[in-house]
Design a protein around this motif. Structure first.
Motif, PDB file in Angstrom:
ATOM      1  N   LEU A  54      -8.249   8.033 -13.221  1.00 18.23           N
ATOM      2  CA  LEU A  54      -8.606   6.643 -12.935  1.00 18.23           C
ATOM      3  C   LEU A  54      -7.450   5.696 -13.244  1.00 18.23           C
ATOM      4  O   LEU A  54      -7.158   4.786 -12.459  1.00 18.23           O
ATOM      5  N   SER A  55      -6.772   5.920 -14.363  1.00 20.13           N
ATOM      6  CA  SER A  55      -5.684   5.017 -14.759  1.00 20.13           C
ATOM      7  C   SER A  55      -4.538   5.040 -13.741  1.00 20.13           C
ATOM      8  O   SER A  55      -3.936   3.998 -13.448  1.00 20.13           O
ATOM      9  N   ASP A  56      -4.231   6.218 -13.197  1.00 23.27           N
ATOM     10  CA  ASP A  56      -3.167   6.321 -12.204  1.00 23.27           C
ATOM     11  C   ASP A  56      -3.540   5.575 -10.923  1.00 23.27           C
ATOM     12  O   ASP A  56      -2.699   4.903 -10.307  1.00 23.27           O
ATOM     13  N   LEU A  57      -4.789   5.678 -10.537  1.00 19.47           N
ATOM     14  CA  LEU A  57      -5.242   4.982  -9.330  1.00 19.47           C
ATOM     15  C   LEU A  57      -5.259   3.474  -9.533  1.00 19.47           C
ATOM     16  O   LEU A  57      -4.977   2.705  -8.610  1.00 19.47           O
ATOM     17  N   GLU A  58      -5.585   3.046 -10.748  1.00 19.99           N
ATOM     18  CA  GLU A  58      -5.558   1.614 -11.054  1.00 19.99           C
ATOM     19  C   GLU A  58      -4.137   1.070 -10.953  1.00 19.99           C
ATOM     20  O   GLU A  58      -3.908  -0.012 -10.395  1.00 19.99           O
ATOM     21  N   LEU A  59      -3.176   1.823 -11.483  1.00 14.83           N
ATOM     22  CA  LEU A  59      -1.781   1.397 -11.413  1.00 14.83           C
ATOM     23  C   LEU A  59      -1.297   1.308  -9.972  1.00 14.83           C
ATOM     24  O   LEU A  59      -0.490   0.442  -9.619  1.00 14.83           O
ATOM     25  N   ALA A  60      -1.804   2.197  -9.130  1.00 13.69           N
ATOM     26  CA  ALA A  60      -1.417   2.204  -7.715  1.00 13.69           C
ATOM     27  C   ALA A  60      -2.203   1.191  -6.894  1.00 13.69           C
ATOM     28  O   ALA A  60      -1.936   1.041  -5.699  1.00 13.69           O
ATOM     29  N   GLN A  61      -3.168   0.503  -7.534  1.00 18.16           N
ATOM     30  CA  GLN A  61      -4.004  -0.507  -6.859  1.00 18.16           C
ATOM     31  C   GLN A  61      -4.700   0.085  -5.627  1.00 18.16           C
ATOM     32  O   GLN A  61      -4.580  -0.419  -4.507  1.00 18.16           O
ATOM     33  N   LEU A  62      -5.425   1.162  -5.865  1.00 19.05           N
ATOM     34  CA  LEU A  62      -6.096   1.845  -4.765  1.00 19.05           C
ATOM     35  C   LEU A  62      -7.075   0.933  -4.025  1.00 19.05           C
ATOM     36  O   LEU A  62      -7.345   1.144  -2.838  1.00 19.05           O
ATOM     37  N   GLN A  63      -7.583  -0.085  -4.690  1.00 17.39           N
ATOM     38  CA  GLN A  63      -8.533  -0.990  -4.047  1.00 17.39           C
ATOM     39  C   GLN A  63      -7.922  -1.746  -2.864  1.00 17.39           C
ATOM     40  O   GLN A  63      -8.647  -2.330  -2.053  1.00 17.39           O
ATOM     41  N   THR A  64      -6.608  -1.734  -2.753  1.00 22.48           N
ATOM     42  CA  THR A  64      -5.955  -2.430  -1.644  1.00 22.48           C
ATOM     43  C   THR A  64      -5.814  -1.550  -0.403  1.00 22.48           C
ATOM     44  O   THR A  64      -5.319  -2.018   0.631  1.00 22.48           O
ATOM     45  N   TYR A  65      -6.256  -0.298  -0.481  1.00 17.77           N
ATOM     46  CA  TYR A  65      -6.118   0.626   0.639  1.00 17.77           C
ATOM     47  C   TYR A  65      -7.372   0.630   1.507  1.00 17.77           C
ATOM     48  O   TYR A  65      -8.480   0.390   1.025  1.00 17.77           O
ATOM     49  N   ASP A  66      -7.179   0.911   2.789  1.00 16.15           N
ATOM     50  CA  ASP A  66      -8.296   0.985   3.735  1.00 16.15           C
ATOM     51  C   ASP A  66      -8.908   2.377   3.787  1.00 16.15           C
ATOM     52  O   ASP A  66     -10.106   2.528   4.033  1.00 16.15           O
ATOM     53  N   VAL A  67      -8.080   3.396   3.579  1.00 19.87           N
ATOM     54  CA  VAL A  67      -8.533   4.781   3.731  1.00 19.87           C
ATOM     55  C   VAL A  67      -7.936   5.631   2.611  1.00 19.87           C
ATOM     56  O   VAL A  67      -6.765   5.471   2.262  1.00 19.87           O
ATOM     57  N   MET A  68      -8.740   6.523   2.072  1.00 16.39           N
ATOM     58  CA  MET A  68      -8.252   7.560   1.162  1.00 16.39           C
ATOM     59  C   MET A  68      -8.497   8.908   1.816  1.00 16.39           C
ATOM     60  O   MET A  68      -9.610   9.191   2.287  1.00 16.39           O
ATOM     61  N   VAL A  91     -13.017   1.874  -1.552  1.00 16.23           N
ATOM     62  CA  VAL A  91     -12.210   2.150  -0.360  1.00 16.23           C
ATOM     63  C   VAL A  91     -13.156   2.303   0.831  1.00 16.23           C
ATOM     64  O   VAL A  91     -14.179   2.988   0.745  1.00 16.23           O
ATOM     65  N   ASN A  92     -12.802   1.685   1.952  1.00 17.02           N
ATOM     66  CA  ASN A  92     -13.718   1.628   3.096  1.00 17.02           C
ATOM     67  C   ASN A  92     -14.022   2.984   3.709  1.00 17.02           C
ATOM     68  O   ASN A  92     -15.132   3.235   4.179  1.00 17.02           O
ATOM     69  N   ARG A  93     -13.036   3.858   3.742  1.00 17.89           N
ATOM     70  CA  ARG A  93     -13.199   5.136   4.436  1.00 17.89           C
ATOM     71  C   ARG A  93     -12.585   6.241   3.604  1.00 17.89           C
ATOM     72  O   ARG A  93     -11.429   6.157   3.193  1.00 17.89           O
ATOM     73  N   VAL A  94     -13.349   7.301   3.355  1.00 17.09           N
ATOM     74  CA  VAL A  94     -12.862   8.436   2.573  1.00 17.09           C
ATOM     75  C   VAL A  94     -13.026   9.706   3.401  1.00 17.09           C
ATOM     76  O   VAL A  94     -14.134  10.046   3.833  1.00 17.09           O
ATOM     77  N   VAL A  95     -11.916  10.375   3.625  1.00 21.25           N
ATOM     78  CA  VAL A  95     -11.902  11.641   4.366  1.00 21.25           C
ATOM     79  C   VAL A  95     -11.448  12.734   3.406  1.00 21.25           C
ATOM     80  O   VAL A  95     -10.459  12.567   2.695  1.00 21.25           O
ATOM     81  N   ALA A  96     -12.174  13.842   3.378  1.00 22.94           N
ATOM     82  CA  ALA A  96     -11.865  14.903   2.422  1.00 22.94           C
ATOM     83  C   ALA A  96     -11.681  16.246   3.113  1.00 22.94           C
ATOM     84  O   ALA A  96     -12.427  16.600   4.029  1.00 22.94           O
ATOM     85  N   ARG A  97     -10.690  16.972   2.647  1.00 22.13           N
ATOM     86  CA  ARG A  97     -10.421  18.323   3.140  1.00 22.13           C
ATOM     87  C   ARG A  97     -11.300  19.313   2.398  1.00 22.13           C
ATOM     88  O   ARG A  97     -11.394  19.282   1.167  1.00 22.13           O
ATOM     89  N   VAL A  98     -11.951  20.200   3.140  1.00 21.45           N
ATOM     90  CA  VAL A  98     -12.750  21.279   2.556  1.00 21.45           C
ATOM     91  C   VAL A  98     -11.951  22.573   2.705  1.00 21.45           C
ATOM     92  O   VAL A  98     -11.686  23.019   3.817  1.00 21.45           O
TER      93      VAL A  98
END
Length: 220
Positions: A54-68, A91-98
């Motif tokens: 979580l801390s790494d994502l906060e530093l990267a400001q993940l909330q500013t991204y449209d897609v993860m 994040v508006n759209r999350v795509v995950a690899r299975v």
């Protein structure tokens, strides 16, 4: 779009290159510093970070991204990344690899996944598509909307040959999104006619697939 990709292995890098060609802003998150290679994906930003932290994502400001895009080779990591992206950063759209098809049932909205992409399943679907005419083949599942991307190839002697698209009586909530004819991809309009050998691509909820199959097999 502003796109974050967790995992800079072969899959993550390939996705990044495709998105960069289409002029998206791409950032690769990689926890192993030795795997960071900006020269390998020119134009992408690189962040040395663990996308499960979580801390790494906060530093990267993940909330500013449209897609993860959770593209690591570890299903557990991809689930954690998806959940954090959705619940903590909206994040508006999350795509995950299975990676392992046996885990596919986990990749749903409960874990923050909008679209789950299973390479083995997609390859199997493409094989089925190549050898199956007249049967409905599920290509991809869109988890959040509980809808599927499905394909059906019309046999050469289909009773639909020469009929206009508008005459298709599709089930409720089913949409014809493309007609693939040879090397052409046709965005269907009501006056377009169907031909034997056409590959019809639909978006359909799972409960409507059986009715869709009956509709396409039956004469108008």
């Amino acid at each position: 779009m502003k796109v974050a990709i967790a995992g800079a292995g072969a899959v993550g890098r390939a996705i990044a290159r495709e998105l960069l060609v289409n002029d998206h802003d791409v950032t690769l998150f990689e926890r192993n510093r030795t795997h960071i290679d900006p020269v390998a994906v020119p134009g992408a930003d690189w962040v040395h970070a663990d996308a499960c932290e979580l801390s790494d994502l906060e530093l990267a400001q993940l909330q500013t991204y449209d897609v993860m895009i959770a593209a690591t080779g570890d299903d557990k990591a991809n689930l954690v990344v998806s959940l954090l992206a959705t619940t903590e950063f909206a994040v508006n759209r999350v795509v995950a690899r299975v990676n392992d098809p046996r885990n596919e049932w986990l990749f749903n909205e409960d874990w923050g996944v909008d679209v789950a992409v299973s390479t083995p399943r997609m390859l199997a679907s493409l094989v089925e598509e190549a050898v199956t005419v007249g049967d409905l083949v599920r290509v991809m599942t869109f988890r959040q909307g509980q809808a599927n991307l499905v394909e059906l190839t019309l046999p050469n002697d289909t009773p639909l040959a020469g009929k206009a698209v508008r005459r298709l009586q599709l089930p409720h909530d089913v949409a014809l999104v493309a007609i693939i004819r040879g090397r052409r991809v046709i965005v269907p309009e009501s006056d377009d006619s169907l031909e034997g050998g056409d590959e019809l691509v639909f978006i359909a909820p799972e409960e409507a697939e059986e009715e869709l199959h009956r509709t396409i097999k039956s004469p108008i």
